[in-house]
Design an enzyme around this catalytic site. Structure first.
Site, PDB file in Angstrom:
ATOM      1  N   THR A   1     -48.936  25.407   6.900  1.00 26.73           N
ATOM      2  CA  THR A   1     -49.119  26.424   7.942  1.00 26.73           C
ATOM      3  C   THR A   1     -48.850  25.797   9.310  1.00 26.73           C
ATOM      4  O   THR A   1     -49.474  24.812   9.672  1.00 26.73           O
ATOM      5  CB  THR A   1     -50.563  26.974   7.896  1.00 26.73           C
ATOM      6  OG1 THR A   1     -50.877  27.260   6.540  1.00 26.73           O
ATOM      7  CG2 THR A   1     -50.690  28.225   8.727  1.00 26.73           C
TER       8      THR A   1
ATOM      9  N   GLY B   1     -57.813  19.029   5.096  1.00 24.26           N
ATOM     10  CA  GLY B   1     -57.191  18.821   3.794  1.00 24.26           C
ATOM     11  C   GLY B   1     -56.376  17.551   3.698  1.00 24.26           C
ATOM     12  O   GLY B   1     -56.757  16.579   3.035  1.00 24.26           O
ATOM     13  N   HIS B   2     -55.255  17.525   4.408  1.00 25.16           N
ATOM     14  CA  HIS B   2     -54.260  16.485   4.186  1.00 25.16           C
ATOM     15  C   HIS B   2     -54.806  15.069   4.314  1.00 25.16           C
ATOM     16  O   HIS B   2     -54.554  14.217   3.462  1.00 25.16           O
ATOM     17  CB  HIS B   2     -53.076  16.697   5.147  1.00 25.16           C
ATOM     18  CG  HIS B   2     -51.910  15.841   4.831  1.00 25.16           C
ATOM     19  ND1 HIS B   2     -51.732  14.601   5.393  1.00 25.16           N
ATOM     20  CD2 HIS B   2     -50.884  16.011   3.978  1.00 25.16           C
ATOM     21  CE1 HIS B   2     -50.628  14.059   4.904  1.00 25.16           C
ATOM     22  NE2 HIS B   2     -50.095  14.891   4.048  1.00 25.16           N
TER      23      HIS B   2
ATOM     24  N   GLU C   1     -57.428  31.148   1.816  1.00 24.99           N
ATOM     25  CA  GLU C   1     -56.430  31.405   2.857  1.00 24.99           C
ATOM     26  C   GLU C   1     -55.358  32.295   2.278  1.00 24.99           C
ATOM     27  O   GLU C   1     -54.906  32.070   1.152  1.00 24.99           O
ATOM     28  CB  GLU C   1     -55.781  30.097   3.319  1.00 24.99           C
ATOM     29  CG  GLU C   1     -56.667  29.269   4.191  1.00 24.99           C
ATOM     30  CD  GLU C   1     -55.941  28.016   4.665  1.00 24.99           C
ATOM     31  OE1 GLU C   1     -54.700  27.947   4.593  1.00 24.99           O
ATOM     32  OE2 GLU C   1     -56.639  27.093   5.092  1.00 24.99           O
TER      33      GLU C   1
ATOM     34  N   ASN D   1     -60.000  21.316   2.122  1.00 23.10           N
ATOM     35  CA  ASN D   1     -58.821  22.055   1.668  1.00 23.10           C
ATOM     36  C   ASN D   1     -58.137  21.246   0.561  1.00 23.10           C
ATOM     37  O   ASN D   1     -57.757  20.094   0.766  1.00 23.10           O
ATOM     38  CB  ASN D   1     -57.886  22.264   2.867  1.00 23.10           C
ATOM     39  CG  ASN D   1     -56.644  23.056   2.491  1.00 23.10           C
ATOM     40  OD1 ASN D   1     -56.024  22.785   1.459  1.00 23.10           O
ATOM     41  ND2 ASN D   1     -56.264  24.006   3.307  1.00 23.10           N
TER      42      ASN D   1
ATOM     43  N   ARG E   1     -46.372  28.045  -4.053  1.00 23.70           N
ATOM     44  CA  ARG E   1     -45.788  26.696  -4.110  1.00 23.70           C
ATOM     45  C   ARG E   1     -46.795  25.609  -4.455  1.00 23.70           C
ATOM     46  O   ARG E   1     -46.417  24.540  -4.889  1.00 23.70           O
ATOM     47  CB  ARG E   1     -45.063  26.356  -2.815  1.00 23.70           C
ATOM     48  CG  ARG E   1     -45.960  25.984  -1.682  1.00 23.70           C
ATOM     49  CD  ARG E   1     -45.184  25.513  -0.498  1.00 23.70           C
ATOM     50  NE  ARG E   1     -44.411  26.611   0.083  1.00 23.70           N
ATOM     51  CZ  ARG E   1     -44.056  26.638   1.371  1.00 23.70           C
ATOM     52  NH1 ARG E   1     -44.376  25.647   2.150  1.00 23.70           N
ATOM     53  NH2 ARG E   1     -43.389  27.651   1.866  1.00 23.70           N
ATOM     54  N   HIS E   2     -48.080  25.850  -4.190  1.00 20.79           N
ATOM     55  CA  HIS E   2     -49.054  24.827  -4.620  1.00 20.79           C
ATOM     56  C   HIS E   2     -50.187  25.448  -5.454  1.00 20.79           C
ATOM     57  O   HIS E   2     -50.113  25.411  -6.678  1.00 20.79           O
ATOM     58  CB  HIS E   2     -49.543  23.935  -3.473  1.00 20.79           C
ATOM     59  CG  HIS E   2     -49.820  24.598  -2.154  1.00 20.79           C
ATOM     60  ND1 HIS E   2     -50.675  25.652  -2.025  1.00 20.79           N
ATOM     61  CD2 HIS E   2     -49.354  24.320  -0.905  1.00 20.79           C
ATOM     62  CE1 HIS E   2     -50.736  25.999  -0.749  1.00 20.79           C
ATOM     63  NE2 HIS E   2     -49.935  25.223  -0.037  1.00 20.79           N
TER      64      HIS E   2
ATOM     65  N   GLU F   1     -60.652  30.776  13.196  1.00 18.27           N
ATOM     66  CA  GLU F   1     -60.462  29.338  12.976  1.00 18.27           C
ATOM     67  C   GLU F   1     -59.434  28.882  13.995  1.00 18.27           C
ATOM     68  O   GLU F   1     -58.292  29.358  13.989  1.00 18.27           O
ATOM     69  CB  GLU F   1     -59.983  29.059  11.546  1.00 18.27           C
ATOM     70  CG  GLU F   1     -59.778  27.553  11.321  1.00 18.27           C
ATOM     71  CD  GLU F   1     -59.508  27.175   9.869  1.00 18.27           C
ATOM     72  OE1 GLU F   1     -60.059  27.839   8.955  1.00 18.27           O
ATOM     73  OE2 GLU F   1     -58.755  26.211   9.654  1.00 18.27           O
TER      74      GLU F   1
ATOM     75  N   HIS G   1     -56.750  21.931  10.962  1.00 22.68           N
ATOM     76  CA  HIS G   1     -55.332  21.571  10.856  1.00 22.68           C
ATOM     77  C   HIS G   1     -55.072  20.248  11.584  1.00 22.68           C
ATOM     78  O   HIS G   1     -55.264  20.144  12.790  1.00 22.68           O
ATOM     79  CB  HIS G   1     -54.384  22.642  11.414  1.00 22.68           C
ATOM     80  CG  HIS G   1     -52.976  22.426  10.915  1.00 22.68           C
ATOM     81  ND1 HIS G   1     -52.476  23.064   9.789  1.00 22.68           N
ATOM     82  CD2 HIS G   1     -51.996  21.606  11.339  1.00 22.68           C
ATOM     83  CE1 HIS G   1     -51.240  22.659   9.576  1.00 22.68           C
ATOM     84  NE2 HIS G   1     -50.928  21.768  10.496  1.00 22.68           N
ATOM     85  N   GLY G   2     -54.667  19.276  10.819  1.00 25.81           N
ATOM     86  CA  GLY G   2     -54.268  17.987  11.382  1.00 25.81           C
ATOM     87  C   GLY G   2     -55.418  17.059  11.746  1.00 25.81           C
ATOM     88  O   GLY G   2     -55.206  15.999  12.347  1.00 25.81           O
TER      89      GLY G   2
ATOM     90  N   ASP H   1     -55.402  22.149  -1.276  1.00 25.09           N
ATOM     91  CA  ASP H   1     -54.013  22.534  -1.571  1.00 25.09           C
ATOM     92  C   ASP H   1     -53.116  21.373  -1.984  1.00 25.09           C
ATOM     93  O   ASP H   1     -52.265  21.508  -2.860  1.00 25.09           O
ATOM     94  CB  ASP H   1     -53.360  23.182  -0.340  1.00 25.09           C
ATOM     95  CG  ASP H   1     -54.009  24.489   0.051  1.00 25.09           C
ATOM     96  OD1 ASP H   1     -54.835  25.008  -0.723  1.00 25.09           O
ATOM     97  OD2 ASP H   1     -53.696  24.988   1.145  1.00 25.09           O
ATOM     98  N   HIS H   2     -53.308  20.227  -1.320  1.00 24.30           N
ATOM     99  CA  HIS H   2     -52.346  19.141  -1.575  1.00 24.30           C
ATOM    100  C   HIS H   2     -52.523  18.488  -2.929  1.00 24.30           C
ATOM    101  O   HIS H   2     -51.627  17.790  -3.403  1.00 24.30           O
ATOM    102  CB  HIS H   2     -52.378  18.120  -0.433  1.00 24.30           C
ATOM    103  CG  HIS H   2     -51.835  18.713   0.836  1.00 24.30           C
ATOM    104  ND1 HIS H   2     -50.539  19.151   0.948  1.00 24.30           N
ATOM    105  CD2 HIS H   2     -52.425  19.002   2.014  1.00 24.30           C
ATOM    106  CE1 HIS H   2     -50.348  19.662   2.146  1.00 24.30           C
ATOM    107  NE2 HIS H   2     -51.485  19.588   2.814  1.00 24.30           N
TER     108      HIS H   2
ATOM    109  N   HIS I   1     -55.370  27.802  -0.461  1.00 24.72           N
ATOM    110  CA  HIS I   1     -54.394  28.753   0.071  1.00 24.72           C
ATOM    111  C   HIS I   1     -53.454  29.162  -1.062  1.00 24.72           C
ATOM    112  O   HIS I   1     -52.681  28.340  -1.538  1.00 24.72           O
ATOM    113  CB  HIS I   1     -53.602  28.056   1.202  1.00 24.72           C
ATOM    114  CG  HIS I   1     -52.629  28.947   1.907  1.00 24.72           C
ATOM    115  ND1 HIS I   1     -51.892  28.507   2.988  1.00 24.72           N
ATOM    116  CD2 HIS I   1     -52.261  30.234   1.710  1.00 24.72           C
ATOM    117  CE1 HIS I   1     -51.126  29.494   3.420  1.00 24.72           C
ATOM    118  NE2 HIS I   1     -51.316  30.547   2.654  1.00 24.72           N
TER     119      HIS I   1
ATOM    120  N   ARG J   1     -50.346  30.826  -1.668  1.00 20.68           N
ATOM    121  CA  ARG J   1     -49.209  31.292  -0.869  1.00 20.68           C
ATOM    122  C   ARG J   1     -48.404  32.320  -1.649  1.00 20.68           C
ATOM    123  O   ARG J   1     -48.422  32.339  -2.875  1.00 20.68           O
ATOM    124  CB  ARG J   1     -48.307  30.107  -0.486  1.00 20.68           C
ATOM    125  CG  ARG J   1     -48.996  29.088   0.405  1.00 20.68           C
ATOM    126  CD  ARG J   1     -48.005  28.034   0.868  1.00 20.68           C
ATOM    127  NE  ARG J   1     -47.077  28.575   1.830  1.00 20.68           N
ATOM    128  CZ  ARG J   1     -47.092  28.309   3.126  1.00 20.68           C
ATOM    129  NH1 ARG J   1     -47.969  27.460   3.632  1.00 20.68           N
ATOM    130  NH2 ARG J   1     -46.215  28.849   3.929  1.00 20.68           N
TER     131      ARG J   1
END
Ligand code: PXP
Length: 248
Positions: free
Chosen positions: A110, A223-224, A79, A7, A58-59, A160, A201-202, A9-10, A52, A54
């Site tokens: 999210t 992602g993150h 996404e 991911n 925002r990103h 997911e 996620h996470g 996005d960041h 994603h 949005r």
């Protein structure tokens, strides 16, 4: 083999932190470039790229997605929320798959899973529209049996599972196993219902040790932690490392 979706996005979050008001999304002094990072992640072994778009943009911007698609080597998992505008946009973008997520304007990222059971009518409309147009849809849901059943009932081919609670519980020895069991059960029910089960996620370089025990998860979307690690090691190392940890 468990697949890795990266991911991106960041990367866009970082660019927007400084250049959100510029007319262009890349080139010259505008950096970093999400499309270039996505191609690099693919070169490093990512099995797919997730972005994603949005509602509040925002990103990731639509231009990022389109530029990535021009030279993509794997596949795009887009996404998006279930709003009319976003589903229409998804049809125009034509990704290889769509992951439907809830969107709450105040959230940083999210936060919870989608309430499929509480939105059966709209969810089945969106799934039907996209699937009929050849785009497989994944429902981003908590590992809750009722949400899994609701996803199967509306004909979603994939889910997911939201791994956020597991990721938080990882640092608490008592709840770690409990959350892993919940995910494991979600994976089992999903597979029994005939769904392809992804998760995300996470997930980070520590809790992936537990996550990879969920061997019949088809793909993890991460992602993150990959983008964070890339700040010190570079993206190639951070993608390669995560991929090898997932399949150790
Ligand atoms: N899967 C979904 C549906 C997401 O929305 C996100 C981003 O919030 C991720 C996976 C990746 O999560 P993370 O950035 O925490 O790895």
């Amino acid at each position: 083999m468990i697949l890795l979706g990266v991911n991106i996005d960041h990367v866009a979050t970082l660019r927007q932190a400084r250049y959100r008001d510029e007319a262009e999304t890349f080139g010259g002094f505008i950096e970093p470039d999400p499309a270039a990072m996505a191609w690099l992640a693919e070169d490093a072994g990512a099995d797919g790229i997730t972005m994603h778009v949005r509602e509040d943009r925002r990103h990731v911007q639509v231009e990022d997605v389109q530029r990535y698609q021009e030279k993509m080597k794997t596949r795009l998992n887009l996404e998006t929320s279930m709003s009319l505008e976003m589903v229409q946009l998804a049809q125009e973008i034509r990704p290889e798959s769509v992951c439907l997520v809830p969107e709450n304007r105040k959230e940083v990222t999210t936060e919870g899973g989608l309430d499929v059971r509480g939105n059966m009518e709209r969810a089945s409309e969106v799934v039907r529209e996209l699937v009929q147009n050849g785009i497989p849809v994944s429902m981003f849901i908590d590992p809750d049996p009722d949400q899994l059943e609701a996803s199967a009932e509306i004909g979603a081919p994939w889910v997911e599972l939201h791994t956020g609670s597991f990721a938080r519980a990882w640092y608490d020895s008592e709840s770690r196993q409990r959350e892993l069991d919940v995910l494991s059960e979600g994976m089992r029910i999903g597979t029994e219902l005939g769904l392809r089960v992804n998760a995300g996620h996470g997930i980070n370089y520590e809790n992936v040790e537990g996550a990879r025990k969920l061997a019949s998860i088809y793909e993890f979307n991460i992602g993150h932690s990959i983008i964070s690690r890339s700040l010190t090691t570079g993206l190639v190392e951070s993608v390669q490392k995560m991929k090898s940890l997932l399949n150790e």
